[in-house]
Enzyme design. Structure first.
Site, short mmCIF file in Angstrom:
data_model
loop_
_atom_site.label_atom_id
_atom_site.label_comp_id
_atom_site.label_asym_id
_atom_site.label_seq_id
_atom_site.Cartn_x
_atom_site.Cartn_y
_atom_site.Cartn_z
N LYS A 17 6.86 46.34 32.59
CA LYS A 17 5.55 45.97 32.01
C LYS A 17 5.58 46.07 30.50
O LYS A 17 4.98 45.25 29.81
CB LYS A 17 4.44 46.94 32.49
CG LYS A 17 4.18 46.94 33.94
CD LYS A 17 3.01 47.85 34.26
CE LYS A 17 3.19 49.31 33.89
NZ LYS A 17 4.15 50.07 34.66
N ASP A 148 -1.12 53.84 42.92
CA ASP A 148 -1.10 55.28 42.58
C ASP A 148 -2.52 55.78 42.45
O ASP A 148 -3.39 55.08 41.89
CB ASP A 148 -0.43 55.52 41.22
CG ASP A 148 1.05 55.19 41.20
OD1 ASP A 148 1.60 54.94 42.28
OD2 ASP A 148 1.63 55.16 40.09
N LYS A 187 12.30 37.99 48.96
CA LYS A 187 11.18 38.35 49.85
C LYS A 187 9.93 38.63 49.01
O LYS A 187 9.99 39.35 48.01
CB LYS A 187 11.53 39.60 50.67
CG LYS A 187 12.81 39.49 51.46
CD LYS A 187 12.77 38.37 52.48
CE LYS A 187 12.09 38.73 53.76
NZ LYS A 187 12.20 37.62 54.76
N CYS A 390 17.86 63.47 11.51
CA CYS A 390 17.07 64.70 11.70
C CYS A 390 17.99 65.85 12.11
O CYS A 390 18.67 66.40 11.25
CB CYS A 390 15.95 64.44 12.71
SG CYS A 390 14.60 65.61 12.49
N HIS A 516 13.34 60.11 10.75
CA HIS A 516 13.90 59.25 11.80
C HIS A 516 13.81 57.78 11.40
O HIS A 516 12.84 57.10 11.73
CB HIS A 516 13.14 59.46 13.12
CG HIS A 516 13.36 60.79 13.74
ND1 HIS A 516 14.39 61.04 14.60
CD2 HIS A 516 12.66 61.95 13.63
CE1 HIS A 516 14.34 62.31 14.99
NE2 HIS A 516 13.30 62.88 14.42
N GLU A 518 15.22 55.38 12.63
CA GLU A 518 15.26 54.49 13.81
C GLU A 518 13.87 54.02 14.23
O GLU A 518 13.73 52.94 14.81
CB GLU A 518 15.99 55.15 14.97
CG GLU A 518 15.30 56.32 15.65
CD GLU A 518 15.59 57.68 15.01
OE1 GLU A 518 15.94 57.71 13.81
OE2 GLU A 518 15.43 58.71 15.70
N1 GLN Z 1 15.04 70.66 16.00
C1 GLN Z 1 15.04 70.23 14.64
C2 GLN Z 1 13.73 70.56 13.94
O1 GLN Z 1 12.75 70.84 14.57
C3 GLN Z 1 15.33 68.73 14.56
C4 GLN Z 1 14.25 67.88 15.11
C5 GLN Z 1 14.65 66.46 15.37
O2 GLN Z 1 15.81 66.12 15.39
N2 GLN Z 1 13.67 65.61 15.58
O3 GLN Z 1 13.65 70.52 12.75
#
Ligand code: GLN
Length: 540
Positions: A17, A148, A187, A390, A516, A518
């Site tokens: 979905k 559900d 099916k 991180c 992050h 990403e």
């Molecule tokens: N555990 C680490 C912290 O809290 C890294 C956290 C993470 O990688 N998002 O700083």
């Protein structure tokens, strides 16, 4: 007036979905409409922040710091926009809101009930998103599977919305599994039953996506259409594919978006943008391949690193190459693994044989940390391009402290509270926090990039905003020592208090970010750090 599309799923969970929602959003955006997507999750957690990545996959973080379901990442990547906390809510958060109102006395003596109070709160959130964003179309994905127990309040709320606003302002899309027998015969019964369940809830789907492993024939379309009251033109095949980015193109070929805009009374103009199709062409015909080892602790059969996988792919797109990921369970690199203890350098050479780059992603807790430090150490000694995200940056700092600065027991106070050298330590404003949910340093914060660094070469700008989710940081007491020894703080917070990015100077490309990246990367807008990392990995 904003139009609403509601997406439900039937027969099995994980039917697709989220990708359907995201792909439809992309097709509508290609036609010039403005779109926002919303995911409603039927569980009692207030948000996804405290959920186990093994069970539930990655926690996706929005710019405003919401810890959300990973489908929001799919939405952002396909739609090419940033969403915020309004785009994901749970049963738990709706009940929390209603119960808090009840305690305040807002209901003035009424009996507080599932209908209308919970359903009203759900409707209000959905309407509010449309009103505040002012977009042409809001696509709402109802998490869970029709049938559900926990789906009911959401199905009821969206049924009411469809009653309350004009017919051509809402529509329902159902995604259901077509079961294929070993003989190859498709099916339709499970799909029919799930549509019956929807109809019992007062919802008639306008369009059906048939998730299947085999092609859906026209006869099959006519049969389901007749039995379930759906026009055969609105029965769309959703064949399994490894390349999810291709799904919008497959849907477009079948006229999915045309059916949707017609049903909503919108002009059926042809798409005005082909950027997505151009991007998929690069994915299908890369000019080369690069091998990246991802060393983490949730590597087996999970979606725990979904955005990392996607961002690596985007880094590949930016360089016209395919990225092949080698998953490495970090625990296996530790001395406790007999193969490592016996002959560790040879064993490491084997693990990383043919690898062009090493990435250590985010994570929490001590398990697997020493293995990540081994991977960092291997990358640094062997001059292999490295990207740390991180926790991956924190491991990079620990490794540098131990092996370059000779602080043998350097560690993070998260993993070794008694260490003499807490080179990664709890942030000041995290010290008194007791609740685990929603209390980390979350979401967008600015970061200043130092010119003349590899980080600057990647970003080509001195001021960026990046998304965070952490409690620990590089301990500033060690900053000067690190810098003197060659670990450059190439990105810092504007008040200079937090190191946001580090890079090893004596290395072709070794960069770690406290945030992050990403989460920000999109196929049509690959993140600069992933672009630069893949470029280096490909050319080193
Ligand atoms: N555990 C680490 C912290 O809290 C890294 C956290 C993470 O990688 N998002 O700083």
């Amino acid at each position: 007036m904003t139009k609403y599309i509601f997406v439900t799923g039937g027969v099995i969970s994980g039917i697709g979905k989220g990708i359907t929602t995201a792909a439809l959003g992309r097709l509508l955006i290609n036609r010039g409409f403005s779109v926002i997507a919303v995911k409603i999750d039927p569980y009692l957690n207030s948000d996804a922040g405290t959920m186990d990545p093994f069970q539930h996959g990655e926690v996706f973080v929005t710019t405003d710091g919401a810890e959300t379901d990973l489908d929001l990442g799919n939405y952002e990547r396909f739609l090419g926009i940033d969403l915020d906390r309004r785009s994901n809510f749970t049963t738990g958060s709706v009940y929390g809101e209603v119960l808090a109102k009840e305690r305040r006395g807002d209901y003035l003596g009424e009996t507080v009930q599932l209908i209308p109070h919970i359903t009203d709160a759900i409707k209000q959130r959905i309407y509010q998103i449309g009103q505040e964003s002012g977009v042409d179309i809001v696509i709402v994905e109802l998490g869970g599977t029709i049938g559900d127990f926990e789906m009911f309040p959401f199905a009821e709320a969206v049924r009411q919305i469809a009653m309350e606003i004009e017919h051509n302002n809402t529509m329902f899309i159902h995604v259901a599994l077509i079961y294929t027998l070993p003989s190859g015969e498709n099916k339709s019964k499970p799909t029919q039953h799930s549509i019956r369940k929807l109809q019992e809830l007062g919802i008639q789907p306008d369009l059906l996506i048939c998730r299947s492993s085999k092609a859906i024939s026209d006869d099959f379309r006519r049969k389901i259409g007749l039995l379930c009251g759906i026009s055969p033109d609105c029965i769309i095949e959703g064949r399994d594919t490894k390349l999810v980015d291709e799904i919008p193109i497959r849907f477009e070929r079948q006229g999915f978006a045309s059916q949707v805009v017609r049903r909503l009374g919108l002009p059926d103009n042809p798409p005005t943008s082909s950027r997505w199709a151009d991007m998929v062409r690069v994915l299908r015909q890369p000019e080369g391949e690069v091998q990246i080892a991802v060393v983490g602790k949730y590597v087996k059969g999970t979606d725990a690193y979904l955005s990392v996988v996607e961002a690596l792919k985007h880094g590949g797109i930016a360089n016209q190459v395919a990225v092949k990921i080698h998953w490495v369970e970090s625990g296996l690199l530790e001395n406790s693994n007999p193969e490592m203890a016996n002959n560790s350098e040879n064993a490491l050479n084997q693990v990383f044989q043919g690898v062009n780059g090493i990435l250590v992603p985010g994570g929490f807790g001590v398990r697997g940390i020493e293995g990540m430090v081994v991977a960092v150490n291997y990358a640094r000694r062997n001059q292999i391009p490295y990207l740390g995200l991180c926790l991956g940056m924190q491991c990079m700092v620990i490794e540098f402290a131990r092996y370059v600065c000779s602080l043998a027991d350097a560690n993070s106070s998260e993993f070794a509270p008694e260490t003499a050298h807490p080179v990664v330590d709890l942030m000041e404003d995290q010290k008194d926090i007791r609740n685990l949910g929603g209390t980390m340093r979350l979401g967008h914060y600015p970061c200043q990039i130092r010119t003349g660094t590899k980080t600057y070469q990647a970003y080509q700008t001195t001021e960026v905003m990046e998304r965070h989710r952490h409690r620990y940081e590089l301990n500033n007491q060690y900053r000067d020592l690190f810098e003197a020894k060659g670990l450059c703080p190439s990105g810092v917070s504007p008040d200079q208090n937090l190191v946001e990015i580090t890079e090893v100077q004596d290395h072709p490309w070794m960069v770690g970010s406290q945030f992050h990246p990403e989460f920000q990367s999109k196929p049509l807008e690959p993140h600069p750090l992933f672009r630069a990392f893949i470029e280096k990995a490909y050319h080193t």
